[in-house]
Structures are given as C-alpha cells and as structure tokens.
Design an enzyme around this catalytic site. Structure first.
Site, mmCIF file in Angstrom:
data_model
loop_
_atom_site.group_PDB
_atom_site.id
_atom_site.type_symbol
_atom_site.label_atom_id
_atom_site.label_comp_id
_atom_site.label_asym_id
_atom_site.label_seq_id
_atom_site.Cartn_x
_atom_site.Cartn_y
_atom_site.Cartn_z
ATOM 1 N N GLN A 1 -27.872 7.292 48.392
ATOM 2 C CA GLN A 1 -27.747 6.777 49.761
ATOM 3 C C GLN A 1 -29.174 6.376 50.063
ATOM 4 O OE1 GLN A 1 -28.134 5.477 52.803
ATOM 5 N NE2 GLN A 1 -28.857 7.475 53.505
ATOM 6 N N SER B 1 -39.453 7.294 44.963
ATOM 7 C CA SER B 1 -39.738 6.265 45.974
ATOM 8 C C SER B 1 -41.098 6.472 46.640
ATOM 9 C CB SER B 1 -38.648 6.341 47.052
ATOM 10 O OG SER B 1 -39.034 5.642 48.200
ATOM 11 N N GLU C 1 -41.476 6.216 49.616
ATOM 12 C CA GLU C 1 -41.191 6.972 50.849
ATOM 13 C C GLU C 1 -41.642 8.420 50.718
ATOM 14 O OE1 GLU C 1 -39.539 6.241 54.048
ATOM 15 O OE2 GLU C 1 -40.458 4.383 53.396
ATOM 16 N N TYR D 1 -34.094 11.200 53.768
ATOM 17 C CA TYR D 1 -34.058 10.484 52.486
ATOM 18 C C TYR D 1 -35.287 10.838 51.654
ATOM 19 C CZ TYR D 1 -34.813 6.552 49.270
ATOM 20 O OH TYR D 1 -35.085 5.790 48.150
HETATM 21 P P1 NAP Z 1 -28.894 0.267 46.590
HETATM 22 O O1 NAP Z 1 -28.821 -1.212 46.491
HETATM 23 O O2 NAP Z 1 -28.642 0.931 47.897
HETATM 24 O O3 NAP Z 1 -27.876 0.862 45.487
HETATM 25 C C1 NAP Z 1 -27.524 2.216 45.482
HETATM 26 C C2 NAP Z 1 -26.474 2.440 44.415
HETATM 27 O O4 NAP Z 1 -26.101 3.827 44.410
HETATM 28 C C3 NAP Z 1 -25.173 1.657 44.624
HETATM 29 O O5 NAP Z 1 -24.662 1.282 43.372
HETATM 30 C C4 NAP Z 1 -24.259 2.713 45.260
HETATM 31 O O6 NAP Z 1 -22.884 2.460 45.066
HETATM 32 C C5 NAP Z 1 -24.685 3.927 44.463
HETATM 33 N N1 NAP Z 1 -24.330 5.209 45.086
HETATM 34 C C6 NAP Z 1 -24.572 5.617 46.339
HETATM 35 N N2 NAP Z 1 -24.120 6.872 46.516
HETATM 36 C C7 NAP Z 1 -23.593 7.267 45.333
HETATM 37 C C8 NAP Z 1 -22.970 8.450 44.874
HETATM 38 N N3 NAP Z 1 -22.791 9.501 45.682
HETATM 39 N N4 NAP Z 1 -22.564 8.513 43.584
HETATM 40 C C9 NAP Z 1 -22.722 7.449 42.760
HETATM 41 N N5 NAP Z 1 -23.284 6.288 43.142
HETATM 42 C C10 NAP Z 1 -23.728 6.203 44.410
HETATM 43 O O7 NAP Z 1 -30.315 0.788 46.089
HETATM 44 P P2 NAP Z 1 -31.421 0.028 45.205
HETATM 45 O O8 NAP Z 1 -32.313 -0.732 46.106
HETATM 46 O O9 NAP Z 1 -30.757 -0.651 44.072
HETATM 47 O O10 NAP Z 1 -32.274 1.270 44.686
HETATM 48 C C11 NAP Z 1 -31.976 1.937 43.449
HETATM 49 C C12 NAP Z 1 -32.579 3.340 43.487
HETATM 50 O O11 NAP Z 1 -33.988 3.247 43.650
HETATM 51 C C13 NAP Z 1 -32.104 4.232 44.610
HETATM 52 O O12 NAP Z 1 -32.109 5.552 44.149
HETATM 53 C C14 NAP Z 1 -33.171 4.070 45.681
HETATM 54 O O13 NAP Z 1 -33.188 5.200 46.527
HETATM 55 C C15 NAP Z 1 -34.385 3.947 44.821
HETATM 56 N N6 NAP Z 1 -35.505 3.161 45.359
HETATM 57 C C16 NAP Z 1 -35.312 1.910 45.827
HETATM 58 C C17 NAP Z 1 -36.402 1.169 46.262
HETATM 59 C C18 NAP Z 1 -36.254 -0.255 46.754
HETATM 60 O O14 NAP Z 1 -37.198 -0.755 47.387
HETATM 61 N N7 NAP Z 1 -35.148 -0.932 46.466
HETATM 62 C C19 NAP Z 1 -37.688 1.714 46.187
HETATM 63 C C20 NAP Z 1 -37.848 3.001 45.681
HETATM 64 C C21 NAP Z 1 -36.740 3.718 45.247
HETATM 65 P P3 NAP Z 1 -22.051 1.457 46.054
HETATM 66 O O15 NAP Z 1 -22.366 0.059 45.591
HETATM 67 O O16 NAP Z 1 -20.654 1.868 45.806
HETATM 68 O O17 NAP Z 1 -22.534 1.733 47.449
HETATM 69 O O1 F7E Z 2 -37.585 -0.850 56.359
HETATM 70 C C1 F7E Z 2 -38.980 -1.585 59.649
HETATM 71 C C2 F7E Z 2 -38.636 -0.152 59.342
HETATM 72 O O2 F7E Z 2 -35.208 -0.413 55.769
HETATM 73 C C3 F7E Z 2 -38.901 -1.322 56.161
HETATM 74 C C4 F7E Z 2 -35.490 1.564 50.766
HETATM 75 O O3 F7E Z 2 -35.206 0.761 49.656
HETATM 76 O O4 F7E Z 2 -37.832 1.144 50.542
HETATM 77 C C5 F7E Z 2 -36.748 1.053 51.435
HETATM 78 O O5 F7E Z 2 -36.993 1.834 52.588
HETATM 79 C C6 F7E Z 2 -39.670 -1.235 57.471
HETATM 80 C C7 F7E Z 2 -39.582 0.113 58.170
HETATM 81 O O6 F7E Z 2 -37.028 -0.202 54.003
HETATM 82 C C8 F7E Z 2 -36.047 -3.108 61.164
HETATM 83 O O7 F7E Z 2 -38.844 0.693 60.474
HETATM 84 C C9 F7E Z 2 -38.183 -2.991 61.571
HETATM 85 O O8 F7E Z 2 -40.842 0.472 58.660
HETATM 86 O O9 F7E Z 2 -36.381 -2.427 54.785
HETATM 87 P P1 F7E Z 2 -36.462 -1.031 55.243
HETATM 88 P P2 F7E Z 2 -37.708 1.234 53.887
HETATM 89 O O10 F7E Z 2 -37.380 2.119 55.017
HETATM 90 O O11 F7E Z 2 -39.161 0.999 53.614
HETATM 91 C C10 F7E Z 2 -38.132 2.478 50.070
HETATM 92 C C11 F7E Z 2 -39.269 2.383 49.098
HETATM 93 C C12 F7E Z 2 -36.944 3.188 49.556
HETATM 94 O O12 F7E Z 2 -37.036 4.014 48.665
HETATM 95 C C13 F7E Z 2 -35.666 3.011 50.319
HETATM 96 O O13 F7E Z 2 -34.547 3.356 49.496
HETATM 97 O O14 F7E Z 2 -39.115 -2.187 58.376
HETATM 98 N N1 F7E Z 2 -37.953 -2.309 60.428
HETATM 99 N N2 F7E Z 2 -37.030 -3.489 62.036
HETATM 100 C C14 F7E Z 2 -36.642 -2.368 60.134
HETATM 101 N N3 F7E Z 2 -35.932 -1.861 59.096
HETATM 102 C C15 F7E Z 2 -34.608 -2.128 59.065
HETATM 103 N N4 F7E Z 2 -33.881 -1.669 58.018
HETATM 104 N N5 F7E Z 2 -33.979 -2.839 60.047
HETATM 105 C C16 F7E Z 2 -34.667 -3.354 61.118
HETATM 106 O O15 F7E Z 2 -34.077 -3.987 61.991
#
Ligand code: NAP
Ligand code: F7E
Length: 354
Positions: free
Chosen positions: A94, A140, A142, A163
């Site tokens: 999530q 992450s 985060e 998270y």
């Molecule tokens: P995403 O687009 O939100 O994809 C999350 C995936 O996890 C989806 O396939 C979702 O399935 C699946 N999932 C969620 N809950 C699950 C559960 N309980 N059991 C099995 N599968 C589940 O995330 P992403 O951006 O590709 O990120 C991939 C990973 O990297 C995540 O762990 C995220 O937290 C981490 N991460 C992301 C970023 C970033 O900037 N993108 C940065 C740092 C770390 P559904 O399609 O069915 O929802």
């Molecule tokens: O927010 C601000 C918000 O939701 C970025 C995930 O992939 O990266 C992601 O987490 C910034 C924050 O990403 C809105 O407050 C302003 O400061 O795009 P975001 P995130 O929270 O950085 C990390 C590395 C992960 O691991 C996570 O899985 O943007 N912001 N206005 C907003 N954010 C959202 N979503 N929506 C707004 O309207």
C-alpha cells in the site's frame, strides 16, 4: 539451482504496479522467466502489464501470473514452492503516504508484516529446498523523513507516516534475516520515481494528467496540497535496473537510488504549465484535504555507493521525465476529447482522490 541453459526465474510481488510492470519488461528482455503475484480484484488490475501478458497455453510462454497477497502467508509459501525462483523482488505495498494515515493498520499489515511473511516463507523454502534465492526489498526515501538532506545510506531514519514506519520495519527485517540466517537480501532505498504509468493520485501524475485536460478544455482547475515540499524525482525505468543490479552483486547490501537533484512540487507545476503555455496560478487551487498530518519537507538522495559499486546512474533528466509524462497524458486527453466530440459520453478515467 538452475540447470545450465535454463533461463533464470524471477518472482515479482506487486507486478501490476508501476515498478512491477517496468521490472517485468526489463527481466523479460534479459531472458528471464518472469512470475508475478497479482491480487484478485473485482475489475481488471492488469492494465500496466497487458502488453507483456502471454497466454500460458502458448509455447515458450515466459510470463506467468499467480493469485496471491502479502497478507496471506499460506498462499505465498505455495507460490514459492511452485515457482522455485532464483530471484524474488518484493514490490507489493500500500504505497500511498497520505492513504497510510487513513489506513494505518492495513498499511502496516501489508508493508511491514507482509514483508515479514514473505521473508519467513523464503527462509523455510531455502531451508527445505537447499536452493539459493536472492531477494530485493523495496525500501523508500520516506524512511529518511525528517532527516535533513542530502540523504545517503548512513543517514538516520526518521519516518513521518505509518507508511514510512512500516518501510523502516521491513528494512530492518531484511537486515536481520541477512545477519541471522545468511539470506541474500538487498534493501533498495529508492527516492521518488515516476513515469507515464505512475498511479494517478501521486502528485506528478495528478499534475500532468490535470494540466493536459485543462489545456484541451476538459477541466478548469486542479486542487493540490503542499506545494513547498521538495522531492528527488527520477524515471521508474532507470530505477528497476538498479533493483536488478543489486541482486547481481556478489554481496547483499543496502543502496540509495536517486538522481541527486531536488525540485519543489511548485517547480514541477510551473514546468508543466509553462510547457503547455499556461499560467499555473490561473488553475491551481490549494485544498487542505491533501495536506498530510506530518509532512516530509526535503528529500535529496546521494547515490554515490550505487554509482561506485553497481555502476548505476540515472539516464532520464528531470525535464525529460516531465515531457515524457506530459506527452503521454496529452495523448490520453486528446483521445478523450475526440470521443466526446464524436458524441460519446466519456467519463474521465478513475477518481483522482489523493
Ligand atoms: P504501486 O504502483 O502502488 O504498486 C503497488 C503494487 O503492490 C501493485 O501491484 C498492488 O496491486 C500491489 N499490492 C498492494 N497491496 C498488496 C498486497 N497486500 N498483496 C500483494 N500485492 C499488493 O507502487 P510502485 O510505485 O510500483 O512501487 C513499488 C514498490 O516500491 C512499493 O513497495 C513502494 O512502496 C516502493 N517505493 C516506490 C517508490 C516510488 O517512487 N514509486 C519509491 C520508493 C519505494 P494492485 O495493482 O492490485 O493494487
Ligand atoms: O507526494 C505533495 C505531498 O504522493 C509528493 C510514493 O511512491 O514516493 C511516493 O511518496 C509530495 C508530498 O509522493 C498533493 O504532500 C501536494 O510532499 O506524489 P506523492 P510521496 O508522498 O513522496 C515515496 C518515495 C514512496 O515510497 C511512496 O510509496 O507532493 N502534494 N499536493 C501532493 N501529493 C499528492 N499525492 N496529492 C496532492 O494533491
């Protein structure tokens, strides 16, 4: 152990997500047999992997999907024994920070305890089968939260959301299972990475999608939260290569993956609207519902270790990334407009509530 000439086999949790889809493409191109874990959903959730899906009845099908969930340990164990993977990439989560404040227990159960369930299943599988398995854990930026920039592998964690706390727990499970059981677990500490496949409720995609629709007269305004936060945004396609490189290294380690360049949300907005020759102030409104109870103000990664030990570096620049996302969303908006003008009743895809 794989027999000579057999392709390597990878198991990817979260394969239907942004990263899962890029990683699956990347591994298929490298000749891997790819297995993905998908959740049962009442509507199709395979949009991002539709183009690489192959019918399992086809000869030489190298792509397989298995129903499973990180909240279901028995199912995970069964999948491991069936697939017998050489590499496991745990991307399932999530992953929405704001949602994690509203669904804190569920987020912890999936992101922290879900990772533990997978590691426990892997520990037993490795023990019983005697096979080597290399494991990637999706950490992450985060996790750094309130620690001042720039952040690297030695920066203390200071998580600011359920998270992020859950990701810190998953990270430490990884370190502990490495030390306690000698498992090959690499923690990637990835900074934000985006793409045209980014979920529509993350800020970058929310902006490129809304601005494109505004440009084509399909909507009039865009509601956002905190514009002052800084993020180090890279391209997801570059970042999945780093995941794979971590598992090709002789020793398991923890690596920061980032571009080394930070921009504020407002700068992202300005660039997008400038590229569309629009004044963002005419359209963007602030809605406090998008503020977080505790915010992460400034993330800027130092990925020197990955650059030196993995020879990894990002290829796509910030402006190229913004243009790539904008071009994609403009095309989607054009298609929507064409259908509307032809008299079709078209609703915008999804509800960008986040
Ligand atoms: P995403 O687009 O939100 O994809 C999350 C995936 O996890 C989806 O396939 C979702 O399935 C699946 N999932 C969620 N809950 C699950 C559960 N309980 N059991 C099995 N599968 C589940 O995330 P992403 O951006 O590709 O990120 C991939 C990973 O990297 C995540 O762990 C995220 O937290 C981490 N991460 C992301 C970023 C970033 O900037 N993108 C940065 C740092 C770390 P559904 O399609 O069915 O929802
Ligand atoms: O927010 C601000 C918000 O939701 C970025 C995930 O992939 O990266 C992601 O987490 C910034 C924050 O990403 C809105 O407050 C302003 O400061 O795009 P975001 P995130 O929270 O950085 C990390 C590395 C992960 O691991 C996570 O899985 O943007 N912001 N206005 C907003 N954010 C959202 N979503 N929506 C707004 O309207």
């Amino acid at each position: 152990m794989r027999m000579a000439g057999k392709p390597k086999r990878a198991l990817v949790t979260g394969i239907t997500g942004q990263d899962g889809s890029y990683l699956a493409e990347f591994l298929l191109n490298k000749g891997y047999e790819v297995h993905g874990v998908i959740r049962r959903a009442s509507t199709f959730n395979t949009e991002r992997i539709q183009h690489i899906y192959r019918d399992p009845h086809d000869d030489n099908c190298g792509f397989f999907l298995h129903y499973g969930d990180l909240n279901d340990a028995t199912g995970l164990r069964r999948i491991l024994h069936r697939v017998k993977p050489d590499e496991v990439y745990n991307l399932a989560a999530q992953s929405h920070v704001k949602v994690s404040f509203e669904q804190a227990e569920y987020t912890a159960d999936t992101v922290a305890t879900g990772t533990l369930r997978l590691f426990e299943s892997l520990r037993d599988y490795i023990d019983v089968s005697g096979c080597q398995v290399k494991i990637y854990q999706a950490g992450s930026s985060e996790m750094f939260g309130a620690s001042p920039p720039p952040q690297n592998e030695d920066t203390p964690f200071y998580p600011r959301s359920p998270y992020a706390v859950s990701k810190v727990a998953a990270y430490w499970y990884g370190v502990n299972y490495r030390e306690a059981y000698g498992m090959f677990i690499a923690n990637g500490i990835l900074f934000n990475h985006e793409s045209p496949r980014r979920g529509e409720t993350f800020v970058t995609r929310k902006i490129t999608r809304a601005a494109s629709r505004i440009k084509l007269g399909l909507q009039n305004e865009l509601f956002l939260g905190n514009l002052a936060a800084f993020r180090d945004w890279g391209f997801a396609g570059d970042y999945v290569e780093a995941m794979w490189l971590m598992l090709q290294h002789e020793k398991p380690g923890d690596y920061v993956i980032a571009t080394g360049e930070a921009h504020s949300v407002q700068e992202f907005v300005e660039l997008v609207f400038n590229l569309l020759e629009l004044n963002w102030r005419d359209y963007v409104k602030i809605d406090p519902r998008y503020f977080r109870p505790s915010e992460v103000d400034y993330l800027l990664g130092d990925s020197t270790r990955a650059r030196n030990l993995l020879q990894w570096k990002p290829r796509v620049s910030f402006e190229q990334l913004v243009r790539m996302m904008l071009n994609h969303d403009l095309e989607m908006a054009r298609q929507e407009k064409t259908l509307r003008e032809a008299g079709h009743k078209v609703e915008p895809r999804g509800v960008p509530f986040g």
